[in-house]
Design an enzyme around this catalytic site. Structure first.
Site, PDB file in Angstrom:
ATOM      1  N   THR A  16      41.952  40.956  46.923  1.00 28.52           N
ATOM      2  CA  THR A  16      42.969  41.845  46.360  1.00 28.52           C
ATOM      3  C   THR A  16      43.793  41.147  45.290  1.00 28.52           C
ATOM      4  O   THR A  16      44.260  41.778  44.342  1.00 28.52           O
ATOM      5  CB  THR A  16      43.888  42.348  47.498  1.00 28.52           C
ATOM      6  OG1 THR A  16      43.075  43.060  48.426  1.00 28.52           O
ATOM      7  CG2 THR A  16      44.978  43.263  46.997  1.00 28.52           C
ATOM      8  N   SER A  65      36.611  40.191  50.374  1.00 29.27           N
ATOM      9  CA  SER A  65      36.275  39.196  51.412  1.00 29.27           C
ATOM     10  C   SER A  65      35.771  39.826  52.704  1.00 29.27           C
ATOM     11  O   SER A  65      35.240  39.131  53.564  1.00 29.27           O
ATOM     12  CB  SER A  65      37.449  38.259  51.686  1.00 29.27           C
ATOM     13  OG  SER A  65      38.401  38.843  52.537  1.00 29.27           O
ATOM     14  N   THR A  98      42.351  38.653  51.890  1.00 32.41           N
ATOM     15  CA  THR A  98      43.012  38.396  53.174  1.00 32.41           C
ATOM     16  C   THR A  98      42.119  38.719  54.380  1.00 32.41           C
ATOM     17  O   THR A  98      42.325  38.195  55.465  1.00 32.41           O
ATOM     18  CB  THR A  98      44.282  39.258  53.312  1.00 32.41           C
ATOM     19  OG1 THR A  98      43.923  40.624  53.056  1.00 32.41           O
ATOM     20  CG2 THR A  98      45.361  38.826  52.349  1.00 32.41           C
ATOM     21  N   ASP A  99      41.140  39.615  54.174  1.00 36.12           N
ATOM     22  CA  ASP A  99      40.406  40.153  55.332  1.00 36.12           C
ATOM     23  C   ASP A  99      39.712  39.083  56.165  1.00 36.12           C
ATOM     24  O   ASP A  99      39.715  39.153  57.397  1.00 36.12           O
ATOM     25  CB  ASP A  99      39.377  41.200  54.875  1.00 36.12           C
ATOM     26  CG  ASP A  99      40.034  42.519  54.489  1.00 36.12           C
ATOM     27  OD1 ASP A  99      41.209  42.728  54.843  1.00 36.12           O
ATOM     28  OD2 ASP A  99      39.370  43.336  53.837  1.00 36.12           O
TER      29      ASP A  99
HETATM   30  N1  ASP Z   1      39.671  43.751  51.202  1.00 27.75           N
HETATM   31  C1  ASP Z   1      40.401  42.695  50.519  1.00 27.75           C
HETATM   32  C2  ASP Z   1      39.682  41.369  50.699  1.00 27.75           C
HETATM   33  O1  ASP Z   1      39.793  40.805  51.770  1.00 27.75           O
HETATM   34  C3  ASP Z   1      41.738  42.609  51.076  1.00 27.75           C
HETATM   35  C4  ASP Z   1      42.530  41.504  50.483  1.00 27.75           C
HETATM   36  O2  ASP Z   1      42.106  40.806  49.610  1.00 27.75           O
HETATM   37  O3  ASP Z   1      43.608  41.343  50.919  1.00 27.75           O
HETATM   38  O4  ASP Z   1      39.094  40.861  49.757  1.00 27.75           O
END
Ligand code: ASP
Length: 317
Positions: A16, A65, A98-99
């Site tokens: 993100t 991620s 973050t995932d």
């Molecule tokens: N779906 C995103 C990822 O993990 C969420 C994020 O980056 O916070 O790449």
């Protein structure tokens, strides 16, 4: 040698923090992994790094991620290992989603030498947000990667610094989604300086290089099974029939197992499948020895216990 090292490497992997939405201010309907890492750094306007340091950026991947896989881990590990071996490199920053941040952090902490800072950072809002969190997180990560008093893998998000064993994504939306529960942060980033909550722990540097598969080669097959109301052994039996190599069980509470699941796990063990029991509780660790006596992956959340078991199976002759 390290004190003279002046280079901070920034490895972009997507997430993100590199996400863009069609409408500024849309914090949910965006695509992760769109902006190159060089653009994220350019967005900081050259203010981010203390004078005398040199920045070099590399795009290792450009993914959401949630889609991280073994090939991604291997590519990232290889670039980190190469840069860490370079005397000119002082520290590394990794921009990441973050995932699965906690999984990558634990994988790298388990397999890289811990002599220099390797700092993962992220964002909960895309780069196009009205008030994006990525730029400050990236500034904090650059400052932490410059701090020779913080060697090994760490995570910085929303002003707090976390260590790989306890860090988790705890919230699907809020800006401080990353935390360590009762472990709390290892410290905080304040105007480019680390304020420690407690002395920086020495991270178990990998004593010998871990044996990792060549790119494209197979990894062991390790799955996570949840013990829950109404559990049966059917899922475990099916996985064993399909050739699974290892099972991590997210047990209830203090590592207990549904009575219908336990016999299937014993059958799996007898069939040569490695079984490790963890707790599905978000915090704390299993205390004492549960009556089932199956081996525990002590102190690790299920997703990290899976990584530990993968690495263990990879070291077997
Ligand atoms: N779906 C995103 C990822 O993990 C969420 C994020 O980056 O916070 O790449």
């Amino acid at each position: 040698m390290q004190v003279a090292a002046k280079k901070i490497i920034v490895l972009g992997t997507g997430g993100t923090i590199a996400g863009t939405a069609a409408q500024a201010g849309d914090n949910v309907g965006y695509r992760a992994g769109e902006r190159p890492v060089q653009a994220l750094l350019a967005g900081l306007g050259g203010q981010a790094l203390p004078p005398g340091l040199e920045l070099a950026a590399e795009q290792v991947a450009q993914i959401d991620s949630k889609d991280a896989d073994f090939a991604f881990w291997l590519a990232l590990h290889a670039r980190c290992a190469a840069h860490l071996a370079d005397d000119a490199v002082r520290g590394i920053v990794i921009t990441h989603g973050t995932d699965t941040l906690e999984e990558t952090a634990w994988f790298l902490a388990s397999t890289l030498p811990a002599g220099k800072p390797v700092v993962l950072t992220c964002a909960m809002r895309p780069a196009t947000a009205l008030s994006p969190d990525g730029p400050q997180n990236l500034c904090d990560a650059l400052a932490l990667a410059n701090d020779l008093g913080a060697p090994g893998v760490s995570v910085v998000s929303a002003g707090a610094v976390y260590l790989p064993q306890q860090v988790q994504k705890l919230h699907p939306y809020c800006v401080d989604a990353i935390g360590s529960g009762e472990g709390g942060p290892a410290g905080w980033m304040e105007e480019g300086r680390l304020r420690l909550a407690h002395p920086w722990p020495s991270q178990g540097a990998a004593a010998a290089p871990w044996r990792l598969p060549e790119p494209g080669a197979a990894w062991p097959w390790v799955e996570i099974v949840l013990s829950h109301a109404g559990s049966s052994g059917a899922q475990v039996d099916a996985l064993v029939r399909a050739g699974v190599d290892g099972l991590v069980v997210a047990g209830t509470g203090n590592g207990t197992l549904h009575q219908a699941l336990e016999p299937a796990l014993r059958r799996a063990q007898q069939a040569g499948v490695a079984v490790r029991v963890t707790s599905r509780c978000a915090f704390g660790r299993i205390v004492g020895t549960p009556a089932h006596g199956l081996p525990l992956a002590e102190g690790l959340a299920p997703v990290k216990a899976r990584i530990a078991l993968l690495l263990e199976l990879l070291q077997r002759p």
